[in-house]
Design a protein around this motif. Structure first.
Motif, PDB file in Angstrom:
ATOM      1  N   PHE A 183      28.293   5.182 -32.139  1.00 37.98           N
ATOM      2  CA  PHE A 183      28.285   5.304 -30.684  1.00 37.98           C
ATOM      3  C   PHE A 183      28.916   4.079 -30.035  1.00 37.98           C
ATOM      4  O   PHE A 183      28.736   2.947 -30.510  1.00 37.98           O
ATOM      5  CB  PHE A 183      26.865   5.480 -30.161  1.00 37.98           C
ATOM      6  N   ARG A 184      29.641   4.294 -28.946  1.00 42.90           N
ATOM      7  CA  ARG A 184      30.298   3.180 -28.258  1.00 42.90           C
ATOM      8  C   ARG A 184      29.286   2.224 -27.631  1.00 42.90           C
ATOM      9  O   ARG A 184      29.603   1.063 -27.346  1.00 42.90           O
ATOM     10  CB  ARG A 184      31.261   3.707 -27.188  1.00 42.90           C
ATOM     11  N   GLU A 185      28.058   2.703 -27.392  1.00 46.59           N
ATOM     12  CA  GLU A 185      27.028   1.866 -26.786  1.00 46.59           C
ATOM     13  C   GLU A 185      26.165   1.157 -27.833  1.00 46.59           C
ATOM     14  O   GLU A 185      25.148   0.557 -27.481  1.00 46.59           O
ATOM     15  CB  GLU A 185      26.114   2.727 -25.893  1.00 46.59           C
ATOM     16  N   PHE A 186      26.573   1.198 -29.116  1.00 43.61           N
ATOM     17  CA  PHE A 186      25.711   0.625 -30.159  1.00 43.61           C
ATOM     18  C   PHE A 186      25.534  -0.882 -29.983  1.00 43.61           C
ATOM     19  O   PHE A 186      24.436  -1.414 -30.148  1.00 43.61           O
ATOM     20  CB  PHE A 186      26.275   0.930 -31.553  1.00 43.61           C
ATOM     21  N   ARG A 187      26.618  -1.588 -29.663  1.00 42.85           N
ATOM     22  CA  ARG A 187      26.506  -3.038 -29.468  1.00 42.85           C
ATOM     23  C   ARG A 187      25.572  -3.353 -28.298  1.00 42.85           C
ATOM     24  O   ARG A 187      24.760  -4.273 -28.377  1.00 42.85           O
ATOM     25  CB  ARG A 187      27.888  -3.660 -29.236  1.00 42.85           C
ATOM     26  N   ARG A 188      25.697  -2.589 -27.231  1.00 41.37           N
ATOM     27  CA  ARG A 188      24.808  -2.766 -26.089  1.00 41.37           C
ATOM     28  C   ARG A 188      23.354  -2.505 -26.496  1.00 41.37           C
ATOM     29  O   ARG A 188      22.439  -3.211 -26.074  1.00 41.37           O
ATOM     30  CB  ARG A 188      25.236  -1.814 -24.958  1.00 41.37           C
ATOM     31  N   LEU A 189      23.146  -1.502 -27.352  1.00 39.22           N
ATOM     32  CA  LEU A 189      21.808  -1.199 -27.859  1.00 39.22           C
ATOM     33  C   LEU A 189      21.230  -2.402 -28.599  1.00 39.22           C
ATOM     34  O   LEU A 189      20.067  -2.777 -28.398  1.00 39.22           O
ATOM     35  CB  LEU A 189      21.855   0.025 -28.781  1.00 39.22           C
ATOM     36  N   MET A 190      22.041  -3.040 -29.454  1.00 34.88           N
ATOM     37  CA  MET A 190      21.549  -4.179 -30.223  1.00 34.88           C
ATOM     38  C   MET A 190      21.257  -5.384 -29.321  1.00 34.88           C
ATOM     39  O   MET A 190      20.343  -6.160 -29.595  1.00 34.88           O
ATOM     40  CB  MET A 190      22.548  -4.550 -31.319  1.00 34.88           C
ATOM     41  N   GLU A 191      22.022  -5.549 -28.270  1.00 31.43           N
ATOM     42  CA  GLU A 191      21.734  -6.626 -27.306  1.00 31.43           C
ATOM     43  C   GLU A 191      20.366  -6.403 -26.667  1.00 31.43           C
ATOM     44  O   GLU A 191      19.583  -7.351 -26.503  1.00 31.43           O
ATOM     45  CB  GLU A 191      22.816  -6.666 -26.231  1.00 31.43           C
ATOM     46  N   VAL A 192      20.086  -5.148 -26.321  1.00 32.49           N
ATOM     47  CA  VAL A 192      18.791  -4.814 -25.717  1.00 32.49           C
ATOM     48  C   VAL A 192      17.664  -5.061 -26.716  1.00 32.49           C
ATOM     49  O   VAL A 192      16.632  -5.658 -26.380  1.00 32.49           O
ATOM     50  CB  VAL A 192      18.783  -3.346 -25.241  1.00 32.49           C
ATOM     51  N   VAL A 193      17.848  -4.619 -27.968  1.00 32.50           N
ATOM     52  CA  VAL A 193      16.823  -4.815 -28.996  1.00 32.50           C
ATOM     53  C   VAL A 193      16.578  -6.299 -29.215  1.00 32.50           C
ATOM     54  O   VAL A 193      15.426  -6.745 -29.338  1.00 32.50           O
ATOM     55  CB  VAL A 193      17.238  -4.128 -30.315  1.00 32.50           C
ATOM     56  N   GLY A 194      17.659  -7.087 -29.260  1.00 29.62           N
ATOM     57  CA  GLY A 194      17.522  -8.531 -29.433  1.00 29.62           C
ATOM     58  C   GLY A 194      16.709  -9.160 -28.304  1.00 29.62           C
ATOM     59  O   GLY A 194      15.847 -10.013 -28.548  1.00 29.62           O
ATOM     60  N   ASN A 195      16.950  -8.736 -27.071  1.00 28.16           N
ATOM     61  CA  ASN A 195      16.185  -9.252 -25.930  1.00 28.16           C
ATOM     62  C   ASN A 195      14.725  -8.802 -25.985  1.00 28.16           C
ATOM     63  O   ASN A 195      13.821  -9.556 -25.637  1.00 28.16           O
ATOM     64  CB  ASN A 195      16.817  -8.787 -24.615  1.00 28.16           C
ATOM     65  N   TYR A 196      14.512  -7.557 -26.442  1.00 29.67           N
ATOM     66  CA  TYR A 196      13.145  -7.041 -26.536  1.00 29.67           C
ATOM     67  C   TYR A 196      12.322  -7.793 -27.582  1.00 29.67           C
ATOM     68  O   TYR A 196      11.101  -7.885 -27.474  1.00 29.67           O
ATOM     69  CB  TYR A 196      13.159  -5.549 -26.878  1.00 29.67           C
ATOM     70  N   LEU A 197      12.980  -8.333 -28.611  1.00 35.94           N
ATOM     71  CA  LEU A 197      12.271  -9.104 -29.630  1.00 35.94           C
ATOM     72  C   LEU A 197      11.667 -10.377 -29.046  1.00 35.94           C
ATOM     73  O   LEU A 197      10.731 -10.941 -29.613  1.00 35.94           O
ATOM     74  CB  LEU A 197      13.207  -9.460 -30.794  1.00 35.94           C
ATOM     75  N   ASN A 198      12.215 -10.840 -27.919  1.00 38.96           N
ATOM     76  CA  ASN A 198      11.720 -12.061 -27.275  1.00 38.96           C
ATOM     77  C   ASN A 198      10.873 -11.768 -26.044  1.00 38.96           C
ATOM     78  O   ASN A 198      10.567 -12.680 -25.281  1.00 38.96           O
ATOM     79  CB  ASN A 198      12.901 -12.949 -26.864  1.00 38.96           C
ATOM     80  N   GLU A 199      10.526 -10.503 -25.829  1.00 38.11           N
ATOM     81  CA  GLU A 199       9.729 -10.126 -24.665  1.00 38.11           C
ATOM     82  C   GLU A 199       8.338 -10.739 -24.709  1.00 38.11           C
ATOM     83  O   GLU A 199       7.769 -10.960 -25.776  1.00 38.11           O
ATOM     84  CB  GLU A 199       9.595  -8.597 -24.593  1.00 38.11           C
ATOM     85  N   GLY A 200       7.783 -10.996 -23.533  1.00 39.08           N
ATOM     86  CA  GLY A 200       6.412 -11.487 -23.461  1.00 39.08           C
ATOM     87  C   GLY A 200       5.388 -10.422 -23.802  1.00 39.08           C
ATOM     88  O   GLY A 200       4.297 -10.726 -24.268  1.00 39.08           O
ATOM     89  N   SER A 201       5.742  -9.147 -23.599  1.00 32.66           N
ATOM     90  CA  SER A 201       4.821  -8.044 -23.883  1.00 32.66           C
ATOM     91  C   SER A 201       4.835  -7.691 -25.372  1.00 32.66           C
ATOM     92  O   SER A 201       5.886  -7.425 -25.942  1.00 32.66           O
ATOM     93  CB  SER A 201       5.218  -6.810 -23.059  1.00 32.66           C
ATOM     94  N   GLN A 202       3.650  -7.694 -25.986  1.00 28.89           N
ATOM     95  CA  GLN A 202       3.535  -7.376 -27.410  1.00 28.89           C
ATOM     96  C   GLN A 202       4.009  -5.956 -27.704  1.00 28.89           C
ATOM     97  O   GLN A 202       4.689  -5.710 -28.705  1.00 28.89           O
ATOM     98  CB  GLN A 202       2.080  -7.534 -27.870  1.00 28.89           C
ATOM     99  N   SER A 203       3.683  -4.996 -26.839  1.00 30.89           N
ATOM    100  CA  SER A 203       4.058  -3.597 -27.096  1.00 30.89           C
ATOM    101  C   SER A 203       5.576  -3.417 -27.098  1.00 30.89           C
ATOM    102  O   SER A 203       6.114  -2.632 -27.878  1.00 30.89           O
ATOM    103  CB  SER A 203       3.414  -2.667 -26.055  1.00 30.89           C
ATOM    104  N   ILE A 204       6.294  -4.176 -26.230  1.00 34.33           N
ATOM    105  CA  ILE A 204       7.756  -4.076 -26.205  1.00 34.33           C
ATOM    106  C   ILE A 204       8.337  -4.683 -27.477  1.00 34.33           C
ATOM    107  O   ILE A 204       9.277  -4.135 -28.073  1.00 34.33           O
ATOM    108  CB  ILE A 204       8.332  -4.762 -24.954  1.00 34.33           C
ATOM    109  N   ARG A 205       7.785  -5.822 -27.905  1.00 34.53           N
ATOM    110  CA  ARG A 205       8.265  -6.437 -29.162  1.00 34.53           C
ATOM    111  C   ARG A 205       8.032  -5.492 -30.342  1.00 34.53           C
ATOM    112  O   ARG A 205       8.892  -5.352 -31.229  1.00 34.53           O
ATOM    113  CB  ARG A 205       7.561  -7.767 -29.409  1.00 34.53           C
ATOM    114  N   ASP A 206       6.885  -4.817 -30.330  1.00 34.27           N
ATOM    115  CA  ASP A 206       6.593  -3.876 -31.421  1.00 34.27           C
ATOM    116  C   ASP A 206       7.552  -2.685 -31.390  1.00 34.27           C
ATOM    117  O   ASP A 206       7.978  -2.191 -32.431  1.00 34.27           O
ATOM    118  CB  ASP A 206       5.149  -3.376 -31.305  1.00 34.27           C
ATOM    119  N   SER A 207       7.893  -2.210 -30.204  1.00 32.21           N
ATOM    120  CA  SER A 207       8.839  -1.099 -30.081  1.00 32.21           C
ATOM    121  C   SER A 207      10.214  -1.506 -30.580  1.00 32.21           C
ATOM    122  O   SER A 207      10.909  -0.714 -31.230  1.00 32.21           O
ATOM    123  CB  SER A 207       8.932  -0.641 -28.615  1.00 32.21           C
ATOM    124  N   ALA A 208      10.611  -2.756 -30.293  1.00 35.31           N
ATOM    125  CA  ALA A 208      11.897  -3.257 -30.790  1.00 35.31           C
ATOM    126  C   ALA A 208      11.898  -3.302 -32.315  1.00 35.31           C
ATOM    127  O   ALA A 208      12.906  -2.971 -32.962  1.00 35.31           O
ATOM    128  CB  ALA A 208      12.173  -4.640 -30.217  1.00 35.31           C
TER     129      ALA A 208
END
Length: 454
Positions: A183-208
């Motif tokens: 998918f052309r948006e795959f790189r954008r997806l990984m940027e979002v996942v990378g940011n979610y790994l540093n989220e303050g919310s535990q549930s968001i980090r777990d989803s990432a």
């Protein structure tokens, strides 16, 4: 007469199986479009039941007016009258399941309203219906267009909405399989996942973490996947990704789900080596035969580390404090202990439910900030430390607030402001108003410090 179910007052909800065919579809679609614009709530409900009837029996007349209908239905989704909002969400759900790809043109129009309602966990009925509608969207529309629509909500200011975005991306990956990597948006997806790994919310980090595990499961070439992630993620994000994959080795499935929308962290008491991960995923033998601790300059005392981590995750607060003390002692005795690993574990305890543990963890982090080997790795662990520190600047407990303030001052003094600025800015953009006030004061201090350095 069609059986009806009441979930409010006024016009009732008619189940899809009981919706009778329209005798004059062209007239009914015009009536529906007119009544949707009415200021009378009962006429709005009548219009939505007409649209649902046409979706089931005369979808072609709905397809010709999809965009106009969706614009008006979204207004009803955001209605303050709960029965209007709920029926509007049910209408969109039925439109996705019956019209399928004909709804793709309206996805960007309807997804903000649906995500907003899915994030309103205080209203169980609306939240549940919005989740069902989004499931229908993921199932019945083009996966690439659906991913693009979901990513538009990835930076939503509500942590709950961002958590739902991550959940539906995980579901989309299961629907799509290995095609997701094209998918052309795959790189954008990984940027979002990378940011979610540093989220303050535990549930968001777990989803990432669940997204990473799912991507790895569907990747046709595990070695290529790891290399691709290394090129797309920062060093600190890649480090966390490797730990996620190692901890998932023992499980045949993704981390277990506590409930439908909040995945658990899937933490294990032991950490498997990189060699074991390679063997399970059939990666090339040419890949360096090193453990994750070797790769990142970590300790060889893995067994001792795991015992300490077990204490730090104990249900007894005294054992958690003992675990922090032992971890700090080990770092003094063993120069090979990787600072990022230590900071990561301490940051998990900063938000501890027991204030004594939280204060001790904050004091331990502050003491680490005076060590040169820790500061040299600041670009790696800054994203782990900044969110919990700033969150505790707004804590109700005065002692916790004081300890957090002292630790944050040490961080500002010892670390270059350009390293901290992106993480503090992210908190200012997406945190609640109470935390945002604390983050703004830190952002002001960082900007002043950068100006002084120039």
């Amino acid at each position: 007469m069609s059986p009806m179910r009441n979930f409010g007052c006024g016009t009732l909800y008619i189940p899809p199986g009981n919706l009778s065919p329209s005798r004059n579809p062209d007239r009914d679609i015009k009536t529906a479009m007119s009544k949707l614009k009415s200021k009378q709530w009962n006429e709005n409900l009548t219009a939505m039941n007409l649209i649902r009837k046409l979706c089931v029996h005369n979808r072609e007349v709905v397809t010709l007016n999809t965009m106009d209908l969706c614009r008006d239905i979204v207004k009803q989704v955001n209605s303050l009258r709960s029965q209007n909002s709920r029926l509007a969400i049910m209408t969109l759900s039925l439109m996705f399941s019956t019209l399928g790809r004909d709804m793709e043109q309206a996805m960007n129009t309807v997804i903000p309203g649906l995500m907003k309602k899915a994030g309103e966990i205080s209203n169980e009925f609306l939240c549940s219906e919005a989740e069902k509608a989004l499931c229908e969207m993921v199932t019945h529309t083009n996966s690439q267009k659906c991913l693009t629509a979901l990513l538009t909500q990835a930076t939503n200011k509500s942590p709950t909405v961002r958590g739902k975005v991550a959940y539906f991306i995980t579901k989309l990956i299961d629907e799509t399989g290995s095609k997701i990597f094209q998918f052309r948006e795959f790189r954008r997806l990984m940027e979002v996942v990378g940011n979610y790994l540093n989220e303050g919310s535990q549930s968001i980090r777990d989803s990432a973490k669940n997204i990473i595990i799912n991507l790895n499961r569907h990747s046709p070439n595990k070695e290529e996947f790891a290399l691709k992630m290394k090129s797309m993620l920062t060093e600190q994000q890649y480090f966390k990704m490797i730990k996620v994959l190692e901890r998932s080795v023992d499980s045949e499935h993704s981390p277990k789900i506590k409930h439908r929308w909040s995945p658990s962290s899937g933490r294990k008491s032991g950490t498997k080596t990189w060699d074991e991960y390679r063997r399970r995923t059939n990666q090339s033998r040419e890949y360096p035969q090193k453990s994750i601790y070797d790769e990142l300059g970590g300790t060889k005392n893995a067994e001792e580390m795991m015992l300490i981590y077990k204490d730090m995750e104990s249900t007894e607060w005294t054992r958690r404090v003992k675990g922090i003390k032992d971890l700090m002692s080990l770092m003094k005795d063993d120069n090979n202990v990787h600072p990022t690993e230590v900071v990561d574990k301490l940051c998990e305890r900063i938000n501890d439910s027991n204030s004594k543990v939280s204060i001790f963890a904050l004091q331990s982090v502050e003491s680490l900030l005076h060590r040169e080997e820790v500061i040299s790795h600041a670009p790696v662990w800054a994203g782990l430390a900044v969110p919990p520190l700033i969150q505790n600047l707004a804590a109700n407990n005065t002692s916790v607030r004081r300890a957090a303030n002292s630790a944050m001052d040490s961080l500002l003094q010892s670390t270059h402001p350009s390293i901290l600025l992106p993480h503090v800015s992210n908190i200012v953009s997406y945190s609640n108003s109470r935390v945002k006030i604390s983050a703004l004061s830190q952002l002001n201090a960082l900007v002043r410090k950068m100006a002084d350095k120039k």
